[in-house]
Design an enzyme around this catalytic site. Structure first.
Site, mmCIF file in Angstrom:
data_model
loop_
_atom_site.group_PDB
_atom_site.id
_atom_site.type_symbol
_atom_site.label_atom_id
_atom_site.label_comp_id
_atom_site.label_asym_id
_atom_site.label_seq_id
_atom_site.Cartn_x
_atom_site.Cartn_y
_atom_site.Cartn_z
ATOM 1 N N ARG A 15 0.834 -1.214 0.000
ATOM 2 C CA ARG A 15 0.000 0.000 0.000
ATOM 3 C C ARG A 15 0.872 1.268 0.000
ATOM 4 O O ARG A 15 0.960 1.966 -0.996
ATOM 5 C CB ARG A 15 -0.947 -0.029 1.211
ATOM 6 C CG ARG A 15 -2.122 0.930 1.114
ATOM 7 C CD ARG A 15 -1.784 2.354 1.471
ATOM 8 N NE ARG A 15 -1.235 2.512 2.818
ATOM 9 C CZ ARG A 15 -0.706 3.637 3.266
ATOM 10 N NH1 ARG A 15 -0.641 4.696 2.485
ATOM 11 N NH2 ARG A 15 -0.202 3.714 4.487
ATOM 12 N N HIS A 209 9.249 6.697 8.234
ATOM 13 C CA HIS A 209 9.888 6.781 6.925
ATOM 14 C C HIS A 209 11.373 7.065 7.148
ATOM 15 O O HIS A 209 11.766 7.614 8.180
ATOM 16 C CB HIS A 209 9.227 7.866 6.066
ATOM 17 C CG HIS A 209 7.917 7.413 5.478
ATOM 18 N ND1 HIS A 209 7.741 7.151 4.143
ATOM 19 C CD2 HIS A 209 6.734 7.132 6.073
ATOM 20 C CE1 HIS A 209 6.500 6.743 3.929
ATOM 21 N NE2 HIS A 209 5.859 6.720 5.090
ATOM 22 N N CYS A 240 8.640 8.775 -3.734
ATOM 23 C CA CYS A 240 8.278 9.041 -5.122
ATOM 24 C C CYS A 240 9.541 9.186 -5.942
ATOM 25 O O CYS A 240 10.390 10.022 -5.645
ATOM 26 C CB CYS A 240 7.446 10.318 -5.213
ATOM 27 S SG CYS A 240 7.094 10.768 -6.905
ATOM 28 N N ASN A 249 9.142 3.801 3.847
ATOM 29 C CA ASN A 249 9.298 3.355 5.228
ATOM 30 C C ASN A 249 10.639 2.665 5.411
ATOM 31 O O ASN A 249 11.263 2.235 4.446
ATOM 32 C CB ASN A 249 8.216 2.321 5.555
ATOM 33 C CG ASN A 249 6.948 2.961 6.020
ATOM 34 O OD1 ASN A 249 6.140 3.355 5.202
ATOM 35 N ND2 ASN A 249 6.795 3.082 7.305
#
Ligand code: ZN
Length: 304
Positions: A15, A209, A240, A249
């Site tokens: 996800r 993260h 991204c 993460n």
């Protein structure tokens, strides 16, 4: 407080990781990804999010993914939902556990879901009613709990206020998200202590993260506060590729390596997980930042 003997890992790669990938990953590949992860001993996997397909096209097949997933004994599939429509879809797809999300900073919440924090909490009240009626547990993610890309520091009083509101609505756990990877270990300890006092009966989960390389240090600080539930993304998938500086993460296999070396059990087969991290690199067609898979198999204890 002693370090927990056993830790639960929540895998969020399918996800939180895939949603940042521009190239659409076919439904069958997503299912295979989740099955491979489950095969390593991971019991809690955030599989999809039920969001508007225009907002996150990668997740447009969430219902199909959930329908195709085998449901082995002990497997818990989580889905993130932004609103009641998402919650209805998640419940219809037999999601084991729902995740709601609200930012601790107004600016980030507005940029993320075009709502104020109060409006988001109202929406979560509706999600909570649906979840309660269906008997589906739900956790409340508080993103930007340790810092906001627009506002900088986030007051702990704001995090406490939101956490209390979520618990009052029926959240079964609170997940604190360091969405931008800005937290430091001292800050992590402090916020955990504050929340332990504010919501003593609600389990805390931590979501770090690794944007600035502090994720594992933050995990250690949280462990020392007795936290026994962490999110990880296999390979460090996420961020991204077109936004310099964004990172995923903490890599699940790096987290599991550290925990096992510290004598903390996870129930996960690390070598199998490294295999999935390498497979995930092929899935997205680029190298992923996780470190243990780069170190090589000879570094595993007991390996020939
Ligand atoms: Zn995240």
């Amino acid at each position: 407080m002693s370090i927990p003997a056993r830790v639960t890992i929540n895998e969020v790669g399918p996800r939180d990781g895939l949603q940042n990938e521009d190239g659409f990953v076919e439904t069958g590949k997503k299912v295979e990804f989740i099955e491979r992860l489950a095969g390593t001993g991971l019991r809690r996997i955030e599989a999809v999010s039920f969001v508007h397909p225009k907002a996150i096209p990668q997740m447009r097949d969430a219902s199909a993914v959930m329908a195709a997933l085998p449901r082995p004994e002990g497997a818990t599939y989580l889905a993130l939902v932004p609103n009641e429509v998402g919650a209805r879809n998640a419940i219809a797809a037999n999601t084991h556990e729902i995740g709601t999300v609200v930012s601790a900073s107004e600016s980030h919440n507005r940029s993320n879901v075009q709502r104020s924090v109060a409006e988001s909490l109202n929406g979560i009240a509706g999600v909570a009613q649906l979840a309660a009626a269906a008997g589906t547990p739900w956790q409340g993610y508080i993103s930007t709990a340790f810092g906001c890309p627009y506002e900088g520091d986030v007051p702990s009083a704001k995090v406490v206020e939101i956490a209390r509101a979520l618990v009052a609505l029926g959240a079964t756990a609170i997940s604190l998200g360091d969405t931008i990877g800005a937290a430091n270990p001292r800050q992590v300890s402090t916020l955990i202590r504050i929340l332990r006092t504010a919501i003593p009966d609600t389990p805390l989960r931590l979501h770090f993260h690794d944007t600035r390389g502090t994720a594992l240090a933050n995990v250690l600080a949280a462990l020392e506060e007795g936290i026994d539930s962490f999110d990880g993304s296999v390979g460090g998938l996420g961020g991204c590729p077109y936004a310099p500086g964004a990172a995923g993460n903490v890599a699940t296999e790096d987290l599991v390596y550290m925990l096992h070396e510290m004598g903390v059990e996870t129930g996960i087969d690390l070598q199998a997980l490294v295999g999935v991290a390498r497979w995930a690199e092929q899935l997205v067609g680029r190298p992923l930042p996780g470190r243990v898979k780069q170190a090589g198999d000879s570094l595993f204890r007991g390996a020939a």
